[in-house]
Scaffold this active site. Structure first.
Site, PDB file in Angstrom:
ATOM      1  N   LYS A  11       0.800  -0.544  -0.017  1.00  0.00           N
ATOM      2  CA  LYS A  11       0.015   0.067  -0.057  1.00  0.00           C
ATOM      3  C   LYS A  11       1.239   1.448   0.244  1.00  0.00           C
ATOM      4  O   LYS A  11       2.268   0.855   0.393  1.00  0.00           O
ATOM      5  CB  LYS A  11      -0.800  -0.181   1.397  1.00  0.00           C
ATOM      6  CG  LYS A  11      -2.140  -1.299   1.503  1.00  0.00           C
ATOM      7  CD  LYS A  11      -3.025  -1.149   2.099  1.00  0.00           C
ATOM      8  CE  LYS A  11      -4.109  -2.284   2.651  1.00  0.00           C
ATOM      9  NZ  LYS A  11      -5.195  -1.963   3.199  1.00  0.00           N
ATOM     10  N   TYR A  51     -12.219  -2.062  -3.795  1.00  0.00           N
ATOM     11  CA  TYR A  51     -12.828  -2.488  -2.423  1.00  0.00           C
ATOM     12  C   TYR A  51     -14.088  -2.515  -2.427  1.00  0.00           C
ATOM     13  O   TYR A  51     -15.065  -2.446  -1.416  1.00  0.00           O
ATOM     14  CB  TYR A  51     -11.861  -1.813  -1.270  1.00  0.00           C
ATOM     15  CG  TYR A  51     -10.608  -2.075  -0.975  1.00  0.00           C
ATOM     16  CD1 TYR A  51     -10.655  -2.970  -0.411  1.00  0.00           C
ATOM     17  CD2 TYR A  51      -9.082  -1.326  -0.752  1.00  0.00           C
ATOM     18  CE1 TYR A  51      -8.781  -2.945   0.165  1.00  0.00           C
ATOM     19  CE2 TYR A  51      -8.537  -1.248  -0.626  1.00  0.00           C
ATOM     20  CZ  TYR A  51      -7.893  -2.265   0.528  1.00  0.00           C
ATOM     21  OH  TYR A  51      -6.949  -3.642   0.620  1.00  0.00           O
ATOM     22  N   PHE A  59     -15.702   3.293   6.928  1.00  0.00           N
ATOM     23  CA  PHE A  59     -14.988   3.712   6.397  1.00  0.00           C
ATOM     24  C   PHE A  59     -13.838   3.507   4.803  1.00  0.00           C
ATOM     25  O   PHE A  59     -13.031   3.703   4.526  1.00  0.00           O
ATOM     26  CB  PHE A  59     -13.332   2.259   7.472  1.00  0.00           C
ATOM     27  CG  PHE A  59     -14.107   1.014   6.530  1.00  0.00           C
ATOM     28  CD1 PHE A  59     -13.085   0.319   5.568  1.00  0.00           C
ATOM     29  CD2 PHE A  59     -14.220   0.165   7.865  1.00  0.00           C
ATOM     30  CE1 PHE A  59     -13.189  -0.613   5.104  1.00  0.00           C
ATOM     31  CE2 PHE A  59     -14.526  -1.019   7.576  1.00  0.00           C
ATOM     32  CZ  PHE A  59     -14.670  -1.602   6.329  1.00  0.00           C
ATOM     33  N   ARG A  87      -1.971 -14.445   4.167  1.00  0.00           N
ATOM     34  CA  ARG A  87      -2.798 -13.564   4.814  1.00  0.00           C
ATOM     35  C   ARG A  87      -1.761 -13.770   6.999  1.00  0.00           C
ATOM     36  O   ARG A  87      -2.056 -12.911   7.508  1.00  0.00           O
ATOM     37  CB  ARG A  87      -3.830 -14.376   5.599  1.00  0.00           C
ATOM     38  CG  ARG A  87      -4.833 -13.825   4.256  1.00  0.00           C
ATOM     39  CD  ARG A  87      -5.339 -12.217   4.246  1.00  0.00           C
ATOM     40  NE  ARG A  87      -5.894 -11.690   4.911  1.00  0.00           N
ATOM     41  CZ  ARG A  87      -6.453 -10.851   5.066  1.00  0.00           C
ATOM     42  NH1 ARG A  87      -6.696 -10.240   4.165  1.00  0.00           N
ATOM     43  NH2 ARG A  87      -7.446 -10.330   6.336  1.00  0.00           N
ATOM     44  N   THR A  93      -5.385  -7.323  10.602  1.00  0.00           N
ATOM     45  CA  THR A  93      -5.460  -5.494   9.689  1.00  0.00           C
ATOM     46  C   THR A  93      -5.409  -5.107  10.803  1.00  0.00           C
ATOM     47  O   THR A  93      -4.827  -3.941  10.144  1.00  0.00           O
ATOM     48  CB  THR A  93      -7.536  -5.293   9.756  1.00  0.00           C
ATOM     49  OG1 THR A  93      -7.978  -6.797   9.250  1.00  0.00           O
ATOM     50  CG2 THR A  93      -7.464  -4.369   8.754  1.00  0.00           C
ATOM     51  N   ARG A 104       2.524  -6.055   8.907  1.00  0.00           N
ATOM     52  CA  ARG A 104       1.841  -5.258   9.902  1.00  0.00           C
ATOM     53  C   ARG A 104       2.664  -4.801  10.849  1.00  0.00           C
ATOM     54  O   ARG A 104       2.400  -3.751  11.523  1.00  0.00           O
ATOM     55  CB  ARG A 104       0.333  -5.021   9.390  1.00  0.00           C
ATOM     56  CG  ARG A 104      -0.558  -5.335   8.462  1.00  0.00           C
ATOM     57  CD  ARG A 104      -1.644  -5.498   8.649  1.00  0.00           C
ATOM     58  NE  ARG A 104      -2.418  -5.361   7.075  1.00  0.00           N
ATOM     59  CZ  ARG A 104      -3.505  -6.369   6.711  1.00  0.00           C
ATOM     60  NH1 ARG A 104      -4.163  -7.285   7.206  1.00  0.00           N
ATOM     61  NH2 ARG A 104      -3.770  -5.449   5.470  1.00  0.00           N
ATOM     62  N   ASN A 114      -2.205   0.000   6.699  1.00  0.00           N
ATOM     63  CA  ASN A 114      -1.727  -0.953   7.054  1.00  0.00           C
ATOM     64  C   ASN A 114      -0.508  -1.726   5.990  1.00  0.00           C
ATOM     65  O   ASN A 114      -0.726  -2.674   5.960  1.00  0.00           O
ATOM     66  CB  ASN A 114      -2.872  -2.208   7.787  1.00  0.00           C
ATOM     67  CG  ASN A 114      -3.450  -2.106   7.004  1.00  0.00           C
ATOM     68  OD1 ASN A 114      -3.561  -1.351   5.520  1.00  0.00           O
ATOM     69  ND2 ASN A 114      -4.680  -3.018   7.205  1.00  0.00           N
ATOM     70  N   HIS A 117      -2.398  -5.566   1.428  1.00  0.00           N
ATOM     71  CA  HIS A 117      -3.217  -5.868   1.408  1.00  0.00           C
ATOM     72  C   HIS A 117      -3.543  -7.447   0.749  1.00  0.00           C
ATOM     73  O   HIS A 117      -2.638  -7.493  -0.194  1.00  0.00           O
ATOM     74  CB  HIS A 117      -3.994  -5.011   0.163  1.00  0.00           C
ATOM     75  CG  HIS A 117      -5.763  -6.767  -0.397  1.00  0.00           C
ATOM     76  ND1 HIS A 117      -6.412  -6.453   0.745  1.00  0.00           N
ATOM     77  CD2 HIS A 117      -5.091  -7.345  -1.570  1.00  0.00           C
ATOM     78  CE1 HIS A 117      -6.848  -7.153  -0.714  1.00  0.00           C
ATOM     79  NE2 HIS A 117      -6.772  -7.598  -1.025  1.00  0.00           N
ATOM     80  N   GLU A 128      -9.541 -11.202  -7.884  1.00  0.00           N
ATOM     81  CA  GLU A 128      -8.429 -10.012  -7.377  1.00  0.00           C
ATOM     82  C   GLU A 128      -7.549  -9.670  -8.835  1.00  0.00           C
ATOM     83  O   GLU A 128      -6.517  -8.750  -9.102  1.00  0.00           O
ATOM     84  CB  GLU A 128      -8.266  -9.238  -6.606  1.00  0.00           C
ATOM     85  CG  GLU A 128      -9.233  -9.198  -5.041  1.00  0.00           C
ATOM     86  CD  GLU A 128      -9.100  -9.412  -3.578  1.00  0.00           C
ATOM     87  OE1 GLU A 128      -7.626  -9.421  -3.321  1.00  0.00           O
ATOM     88  OE2 GLU A 128     -10.123  -8.904  -2.952  1.00  0.00           O
TER      89      GLU A 128
HETATM   90  P1  RTP Z   1      -7.245  -5.903   3.183  1.00  0.00           P
HETATM   91  O1  RTP Z   1      -8.372  -6.110   2.823  1.00  0.00           O
HETATM   92  O2  RTP Z   1      -6.651  -4.497   2.492  1.00  0.00           O
HETATM   93  O3  RTP Z   1      -6.109  -6.544   2.792  1.00  0.00           O
HETATM   94  O4  RTP Z   1      -7.360  -5.832   4.876  1.00  0.00           O
HETATM   95  P2  RTP Z   1      -7.813  -7.184   5.842  1.00  0.00           P
HETATM   96  O5  RTP Z   1      -8.802  -7.423   4.632  1.00  0.00           O
HETATM   97  O6  RTP Z   1      -7.038  -7.219   6.740  1.00  0.00           O
HETATM   98  O7  RTP Z   1      -9.602  -6.270   6.361  1.00  0.00           O
HETATM   99  P3  RTP Z   1     -11.199  -5.531   5.229  1.00  0.00           P
HETATM  100  O8  RTP Z   1     -11.808  -5.396   6.339  1.00  0.00           O
HETATM  101  O9  RTP Z   1     -10.276  -5.629   4.336  1.00  0.00           O
HETATM  102  O10 RTP Z   1     -10.681  -4.297   5.230  1.00  0.00           O
HETATM  103  C1  RTP Z   1     -10.001  -3.166   4.094  1.00  0.00           C
HETATM  104  C2  RTP Z   1      -8.635  -2.593   5.176  1.00  0.00           C
HETATM  105  O11 RTP Z   1      -9.853  -1.067   5.333  1.00  0.00           O
HETATM  106  C3  RTP Z   1      -9.186  -0.703   6.535  1.00  0.00           C
HETATM  107  N1  RTP Z   1     -10.392  -1.090   7.765  1.00  0.00           N
HETATM  108  N2  RTP Z   1     -10.606  -0.340   8.433  1.00  0.00           N
HETATM  109  N3  RTP Z   1     -11.837   1.530  10.108  1.00  0.00           N
HETATM  110  C4  RTP Z   1     -12.227  -0.122  10.427  1.00  0.00           C
HETATM  111  O12 RTP Z   1     -12.707  -0.081  11.442  1.00  0.00           O
HETATM  112  C5  RTP Z   1     -11.355  -0.240   9.003  1.00  0.00           C
HETATM  113  N4  RTP Z   1     -11.793  -1.802   8.997  1.00  0.00           N
HETATM  114  C6  RTP Z   1     -11.256  -1.985   7.905  1.00  0.00           C
HETATM  115  C7  RTP Z   1      -8.393  -1.217   6.708  1.00  0.00           C
HETATM  116  O13 RTP Z   1      -7.446  -0.844   6.298  1.00  0.00           O
HETATM  117  C8  RTP Z   1      -8.157  -2.494   5.744  1.00  0.00           C
HETATM  118  O14 RTP Z   1      -7.018  -3.180   5.727  1.00  0.00           O
HETATM  119 MG    MG Z   2      -9.642  -8.073   3.087  1.00  0.00          MG
END
Ligand code: RTP
Ligand code: MG
Length: 141
Positions: A11, A51, A59, A87, A93, A104, A114, A117, A128
């Site tokens: 990122k 996304y 968010f 992962r 996250t 991370r 963070n 992805h 994707e």
């Molecule tokens: P990514 O998709 O980027 O790999 O991250 P992830 O699976 O660990 O998390 P995901 O639930 O898919 O959320 C995508 C991105 O959104 C942001 N986020 N912010 N403020 C919040 O509660 C919140 N939750 C998620 C994070 O930057 C996350 O990487």
């Molecule tokens: Mg995700």
């Protein structure tokens, strides 16, 4: 275990910190191969489409604004159990909750910035990878 592919993005925060190579080393040291890669400044439409599953989440706007704040490094990774392995390498996250030694924990600053992805399922990995790479740009090896 079967050989899988997953979509990974370094990122904008991690690109700005100049740690692309350190993150690639985590992948390669864990047995994941980079089989496609490109650096790209995402447009707002590209980030929103990528996304789209999160479009209704509170968010979403912050996430899209962050993802277009600078160039990203996009790669497809291939290897045994690549989706879960990536992962695990990424960590939680929220970097405050990420296990010691994960990408991370070591390189991320906040839940928004963070560092990486990674696809969360085989179905999403296929979607994707196709979002960013033509099949002719993926060099299985
Ligand atoms: P990514 O998709 O980027 O790999 O991250 P992830 O699976 O660990 O998390 P995901 O639930 O898919 O959320 C995508 C991105 O959104 C942001 N986020 N912010 N403020 C919040 O509660 C919140 N939750 C998620 C994070 O930057 C996350 O990487
Ligand atoms: Mg995700």
């Amino acid at each position: 275990m079967t050989i899988e592919r997953t979509l990974s993005i370094v990122k904008p925060d991690a690109v700005a910190k100049n740690v692309i190579g350190k993150i690639y080393d985590r992948f390669e040291s864990a047995g994941l191969k980079v089989v496609a890669a490109k650096m790209k400044q995402l447009s707002r439409a590209e980030a929103e489409g990528f996304y789209a599953v999160h479009a209704a989440r509170p968010f979403f706007n912050d996430l899209v604004n962050f993802m277009i704040s600078g160039p990203v490094m996009i790669q497809a990774l291939e290897g045994e159990g690549a989706i879960l392995k990536n992962r695990d390498l990424m960590g939680a996250t929220n970097p405050k909750e990420a296990a010691v030694g994960t990408i991370r924990a070591d390189f991320a600053d906040s839940i928004d910035a963070n560092a990486v992805h990674g696809s969360d399922s085989a179905e999403n990995a296929a979607i994707e990878i196709a979002y960013f790479f033509a099949s002719s740009e993926v060099y299985s090896r």
